[in-house]
Enzyme design. Structure first.
Site, mmCIF file in Angstrom:
data_model
loop_
_atom_site.group_PDB
_atom_site.id
_atom_site.type_symbol
_atom_site.label_atom_id
_atom_site.label_comp_id
_atom_site.label_asym_id
_atom_site.label_seq_id
_atom_site.Cartn_x
_atom_site.Cartn_y
_atom_site.Cartn_z
ATOM 1 N N ARG A 65 0.830 -1.224 0.000
ATOM 2 C CA ARG A 65 0.000 0.000 0.000
ATOM 3 C C ARG A 65 0.852 1.256 0.000
ATOM 4 O O ARG A 65 0.426 2.313 -0.456
ATOM 5 C CB ARG A 65 -0.977 -0.033 1.177
ATOM 6 N N GLU A 102 5.094 -9.371 14.019
ATOM 7 C CA GLU A 102 4.501 -9.715 15.317
ATOM 8 C C GLU A 102 5.041 -11.073 15.794
ATOM 9 O O GLU A 102 5.395 -11.234 16.950
ATOM 10 C CB GLU A 102 2.983 -9.754 15.166
#
Ligand code: AMP
Length: 182
Positions: A65, A102
């Site tokens: 993006r 993560e």
């Protein structure tokens, strides 16, 4: 600072999808913002507003993006565009860096001739969460001797501390809207 009305309109243009891609995460979907001509233009204009008068050599966008927003920003400030991509996607000689996700590590890459020593680079992505991705990109750009003038994101998730992490690396951070939580 952006105006309250603009911030409100921009927030309204982002679609929030609970429990995507996994339970507990609220995915902030910017395709609705990109599809809104006013919101897209304003977001691009506002992102680089503090550096409007400065010399910017390159805008670096993080896959995927960050390519959409970074490409528009590069056009706006008459700078070149540099894609920072996931490992194995760029065809020429690359520099790479591991960055933290993560769970675990991944690698991102940039063409070694994409930025030069002394270049003034603005880093762009749609959203900053833990800052692991952006931190990797900053290190990659600095590794080539270029200067990170600023890192700009439409969305900040301040509870995850990413913007703070970048500021500790002496990177000025610009974000337009923020959402609580993950
Ligand atoms: P981080 O490295 O934790 O700062 O994560 C930033 C990257 O993950 C950006 O490229 C974002 O597009 C994506 N990302 C992380 N969290 C979200 C979320 N809640 N909604 C949409 N994208 C996200």
């Amino acid at each position: 600072m952006v105006s309250n009305q603009f911030e409100h309109d921009l927030k309204e243009s982002v679609r929030s999808i609970p429990d995507y891609p996994k339970p507990g995460i609220i995915f902030r979907d910017i395709t609705t913002l990109l599809g809104n001509p006013r919101a897209f233009r304003r977001a691009v204009d506002e992102l680089v507003q503090p550096w409007a008068g400065s010399k910017i050599d390159k805008v670096a966008g993080i896959e995927a993006r960050g390519f959409i927003i970074g490409g528009a920003v590069a056009h706006q400030v008459s700078a070149g565009f540099v894609p920072i991509r996931k490992k194995g996607k760029l065809p020429h000689k690359r520099v790479s860096i591991a960055y933290s996700l993560e769970y675990g590590l991944d690698e991102m890459e940039m063409h070694e001739d994409a930025v030069s020593n002394g270049d003034r680079v603005v880093l762009v992505d749609d959203l900053i969460a833990t800052g692991g991705t952006a931190e990797g990109a900053v290190k990659l750009i600095r590794q080539m001797g270029a200067q990170v003038l600023a890192a700009c994101f439409i969305i900040d998730l301040p509870d995850l501390g990413g913007a703070e992490k970048l500021r500790k690396l002496d990177v000025p951070v610009r974000t337009l809207i923020s959402f609580e939580g993950h």
